[in-house]
Design a protein around this motif. Structure first.
Motif, mmCIF file in Angstrom:
data_model
loop_
_atom_site.group_PDB
_atom_site.id
_atom_site.type_symbol
_atom_site.label_atom_id
_atom_site.label_comp_id
_atom_site.label_asym_id
_atom_site.label_seq_id
_atom_site.Cartn_x
_atom_site.Cartn_y
_atom_site.Cartn_z
ATOM 1 N N LYS A 1 19.397 31.896 -16.905
ATOM 2 C CA LYS A 1 17.966 31.805 -16.582
ATOM 3 C C LYS A 1 17.290 30.618 -17.249
ATOM 4 O O LYS A 1 16.489 29.924 -16.635
ATOM 5 C CB LYS A 1 17.275 33.099 -16.997
ATOM 6 C CG LYS A 1 17.782 34.326 -16.265
ATOM 7 C CD LYS A 1 17.150 35.590 -16.832
ATOM 8 C CE LYS A 1 17.752 36.836 -16.172
ATOM 9 N NZ LYS A 1 17.209 38.075 -16.770
ATOM 10 N N SER A 2 17.595 30.411 -18.521
ATOM 11 C CA SER A 2 16.977 29.320 -19.271
ATOM 12 C C SER A 2 18.078 28.594 -20.039
ATOM 13 O O SER A 2 18.515 29.033 -21.091
ATOM 14 C CB SER A 2 15.919 29.873 -20.236
ATOM 15 O OG SER A 2 15.372 28.818 -21.011
ATOM 16 N N VAL B 1 21.583 19.908 -15.865
ATOM 17 C CA VAL B 1 20.361 20.705 -15.872
ATOM 18 C C VAL B 1 19.526 20.330 -17.082
ATOM 19 O O VAL B 1 20.057 20.124 -18.180
ATOM 20 C CB VAL B 1 20.709 22.223 -15.930
ATOM 21 C CG1 VAL B 1 19.442 23.055 -15.764
ATOM 22 C CG2 VAL B 1 21.724 22.581 -14.874
ATOM 23 N N SER B 2 18.223 20.260 -16.879
ATOM 24 C CA SER B 2 17.317 20.032 -18.007
ATOM 25 C C SER B 2 17.164 21.303 -18.810
ATOM 26 O O SER B 2 17.178 22.411 -18.266
ATOM 27 C CB SER B 2 15.941 19.565 -17.496
ATOM 28 O OG SER B 2 16.045 18.309 -16.862
ATOM 29 N N ASN C 1 15.612 24.997 -17.818
ATOM 30 C CA ASN C 1 15.703 25.322 -16.399
ATOM 31 C C ASN C 1 16.863 26.275 -16.146
ATOM 32 O O ASN C 1 17.696 26.528 -17.012
ATOM 33 C CB ASN C 1 15.871 24.052 -15.568
ATOM 34 C CG ASN C 1 14.618 23.189 -15.590
ATOM 35 O OD1 ASN C 1 13.532 23.688 -15.902
ATOM 36 N ND2 ASN C 1 14.746 21.916 -15.271
ATOM 37 N N ALA C 2 16.934 26.767 -14.897
ATOM 38 C CA ALA C 2 17.979 27.708 -14.519
ATOM 39 C C ALA C 2 19.192 26.976 -13.951
ATOM 40 O O ALA C 2 19.082 25.871 -13.422
ATOM 41 C CB ALA C 2 17.455 28.714 -13.508
#
Length: 828
Positions: free
Chosen positions: A78-79, A27-28, A31-32
């Protein structure tokens, strides 16, 4: 166990298996991410998510029914940030057996993050040294570019990177940039300092007790080199000054006990400190006088002259060094006919008493007295006429014989009384007239009473709670049997339960007044108990005068419940919580120091942060006042131990003290020591307003918007400007621009012990690890300068991202501190 373990549960006719396992994700950053898990074969299972071997606690976890005895659950972030990277899996427990899913990895891609940042360097002029910087991805590779004194040093090189510097003559700034294909991160700015002589020590002072004199001082500027020793010079002032030999003291601590000083004498002292370069200048002489003491010797040569009308007494006066103080009087003690008489006081070393005949056979002693007390008594002198000395000797022999005879009679009488008493006791209890036969008597003492109509409850043990082994081992040696605790009236009540006054019976049968924190009685799971006991586990290892200490843990057994109620035993705080005390103080007139309260709290929080503890609920209501009016930080119900890094991300939405929470914590539930610093600033405001609620007129739901616009708590009435400056610095929108608790302690110590400091110079160079300085968002427009760190650097490309994760100057980005996320929920 294996993924599908049916054979071990055949006796239950069940088969537990995972039908869905978490999958690897890359995941970047920002992002979620979402991991899923499903289990079949259990009714309403308690599925727990694990990360890197640690349980992830969440009160908002949702379960989806896929079918009869078939359940699915998810773990969402979430982040995603770098700290979320790791190995995840889910577990379910059934009949003391643990079933685990397959394991999956979350890999976070983003701008590089530093694993070794630039650190300040101290060196001698023109001496070579190395600088080190290391950053990692993913994605890899990561390249490092060095900047020294605003000039680029060479080309980018692979991380980790070591820059060899041939030497410098003057102090210079440096930092490094780390770059991958996601962007650029900038390290903190380090400084190369040139080692110089230290400055003279400051705040030299003397502390005197009955037993010794202690000299203490604060080190001056260290010269960028650690101080190794300090030289203490002592001088005694008599007719002329007499310098004593130097005393070399290892530091820290910066104090020295001065042995062998004479009482009531004048001394001077000064101190110089030494680093690698050499010795500092001496600080100015400090003059002091040692306290008075009682005279060290008795007056000598006590003589008398007896005539028909007068008795004259004479003795030798004491020297100044023997007096050890200022002479108040000579005290004459006399005994007539074996009866002590009223003492007499004389200014001079002689006395004339009228009526010489009335002092026949009188014993006299004399002592010298200062303001502290009287010294030893001289040897007694008996007043007799010259012809009566022989008669007195004969009378003395007669009295000795009479006294010896009386003593023998008393001893014989006591022995006869003891024998008669023993005989009477044996007759009373039947020992002397014991009946014949082999029957033997048995005596006992009732240790406990019991009720035949009610089954007696046994002491609960930690094994009955179902908590993890590590927590159980930590609390084993502080477990207190419930029978030793007697609960009293309630002191306070909250969402967690109540605090009650209690009395603890100790091993030596003494009783100690304590406070007992009792969890609410409707608990039904081991998880609730484990959360409560974790607070006690944190407190077990705390040993600091400004942090409340754990006395022990007890378990209250309930007749109809499987699990006992935990009780945390704490010291009894006479003055209660600080918030209530501040409210009541508005009505009273008892003097106390508000600055001292703030200093006590900062010292307690410095200790907690040094042990990697994030409090998360610092406020006046969670600080207690003991009988000495010392503040102790308390209530660690929301505290977390940081095992890696410097953050803690709250995994659930819960009721939180919104008006004490830092801006970044309101935004994304990230908690750090810097967010505790924010709460400390709010607590300072509470203290100075005597318990007023923060942000008067602002609702809880409006606090985030209020802060994001740059608003902060206003200066309380009658608050000094320098104190408000310290308070305001705790509310920087950039977490790492706030002062550390160590810096706050130092600043508050200065405010407590001295007048307001002079204004500070403008802060020109600020980075993520800034030390001191005024709040950057308070600077005037004419004071702002372009930071040389930005010149020729690609960091400007990265500033458009999240300022909290990409390094740079300590100033808020345009448009506020951060953008509020739509899905952030705070229960108020």
């Amino acid at each position: 166990l294996s993924l599908s373990s049916c054979t071990s549960l055949e006796m239950f006719h069940l088969c537990v298996s995972f039908t869905k396992h978490p999958a690897n994700q890359t995941v970047s950053q920002g992002n979620a991410a979402r991991l899923g898990c499903a289990v079949q074969g259990l009714t309403e299972p308690d599925i727990v998510w694990m990360k890197d071997g640690e349980k992830l606690y969440s009160t908002d976890q949702m379960f989806i029914t896929l079918g009869e005895q078939h359940w699915e659950t998810y773990h969402s972030v979430k982040s995603v940030q770098q700290q979320d990277a790791g190995q995840y899996w889910c577990e379910v427990e059934f009949h003391d057996l643990i079933f685990s899913s397959e394991r999956a990895w979350i890999t976070v891609e983003g701008v590089p993050h530093f694993v070794q940042e630039c650190q300040d360097v101290s060196t001698f002029p023109n001496v070579p040294f190395n600088l080190t910087c290391a950053a990692v991805g993913p994605p890899e590779p990561v390249e490092v570019l060095w900047w020294l004194g605003g000039v680029q040093e060479g080309e980018p090189r692979p991380s980790p990177s070591i820059l060899h510097v041939q030497g410098v003559n003057n102090s210079v700034k440096f930092y490094c940039e780390a770059k991958n294909n996601r962007g650029i991160s900038v390290s903190r700015t380090g400084t190369v300092h040139i080692k110089v002589l230290p400055a003279a020590p400051v705040r030299l002072q003397v502390m005197m007790t009955d037993n010794n004199v202690t000299l203490s001082w604060k080190p001056g500027f260290s010269g960028y080199s650690e101080l190794s020793t300090c030289n203490v010079q002592l001088s005694r002032r008599l007719v002329r000054r007499w310098d004593l030999p130097y005393q070399r003291v290892q530091v820290p601590p910066h104090l020295q006990v001065l042995p062998g000083l004479r009482s009531h004498s004048n001394y001077s002292a000064r101190v110089s400190c030494v680093n690698e370069v050499g010795a500092s200048p001496f600080c100015p002489w400090l003059n002091f006088q040692t306290p008075e003491s009682v005279p060290s010797v008795a007056p000598r040569n006590l003589t008398f002259e007896l005539s028909e009308h007068q008795l004259a007494l004479n003795w030798a006066g004491l020297q100044e060094e023997e007096l050890q103080g200022r002479l108040l009087a000579y005290k004459v003690q006399w005994t007539l006919g074996g009866e002590p008489q009223e003492p007499l006081l004389f200014k001079e070393n002689s006395a004339q008493l009228s009526g010489g005949g009335r002092f026949f056979n009188t014993s006299f002693q004399v002592s010298a007295c200062t303001s502290v007390g009287c010294g030893p008594w001289s040897s007694p002198v008996l007043v007799l006429p010259a012809s009566g000395v022989q008669v007195q000797v004969q009378r003395s022999h007669m009295w000795v014989g009479l006294l010896l005879g009386l003593l023998v009679a008393i001893v014989v009488g006591l022995l006869l009384t003891a024998v008669a008493h023993r005989r009477d006791k044996e007759t009373q209890f039947g020992f002397a007239f014991k009946p014949p036969g082999a029957e033997s008597s048995v005596s006992f003492t009732a240790a406990r009473s019991f009720n035949r109509n009610c089954a007696e409850l046994q002491d609960s043990t930690l094994d009955s709670l179902g908590i993890n082994e590590d927590l159980k081992n930590k609390l084993q040696d502080v477990l207190i049997p419930e029978r030793l605790i007697t609960l009293g009236h309630m002191l306070g009540k909250g969402e967690f339960g109540s605090v009650r006054e209690a009395f603890l019976k100790k091993e030596d049968s003494t009783v100690l007044k304590v406070a007992v924190k009792v969890l609410k009685s409707d608990i039904t799971s081991s998880g609730d108990i484990e959360q409560c006991l974790k607070e006690a586990a944190y407190m077990k290892d705390f040993h600091h005068p400004n942090v409340i200490q754990l006395i022990g843990v007890s378990l209250h057994r309930r007749p109809v419940q499987r699990l006992p109620i935990p009780m945390v035993v704490l010291p009894f705080m006479k003055h209660g919580d600080l918030h209530t005390f501040l409210l009541l103080s508005r009505l009273g007139e008892r003097p106390f120091s508000l600055l001292r309260f703030m200093l006590d709290i900062s010292r307690g929080m410095e200790y907690l942060s040094s042990r990697s503890i994030i409090h998360r609920d610092l406020a006046a209501r969670n600080c207690m006042l003991n009988e000495n009016m010392t503040v102790c930080v308390a209530d660690f119900g929301l505290s977390k131990k940081i095992y890696s890094g410097d953050y803690y991300r709250q995994g659930s939405v819960s009721k939180l003290p919104v008006k004490w929470i830092a801006l970044e914590s309101l935004a994304d539930n990230v908690y750090t020591t810097q967010s505790d610093v924010w709460a400390f600033g709010v607590t300072m405001w509470e203290v100075l307003t005597r318990g007023q609620t923060p942000y008067p007129g602002v609702e809880n739901s409006e606090v985030y918007e209020y802060l994001i616009k740059g608003e902060r708590l206003k200066k309380p009435p009658d608050c000094r400007e320098d104190i408000y400056e310290v308070m305001h610095s705790c509310w920087s929108p950039v977490p790492k621009c706030r002062p550390s608790f160590q810096q706050l302690v130092a600043q508050l110590e200065v405010l407590c012990l001295g007048p307001a400091p002079p204004p500070k110079e403008a802060l020109l160079y600020v980075n993520l690890e800034g030390e001191g300085g005024s709040a950057p968002w308070q600077q005037r427009a004419e004071d702002e300068e372009k930071d040389w760190l930005m010149v020729g650097s690609e960091v400007a490309l990265a500033i458009g991202g999240d300022y909290r994760y990409i390094g740079g100057p300590c100033e808020a980005p345009e448009g506020g501190a951060t953008d509020a996320e739509d899905d952030v929920v705070i229960n108020v």
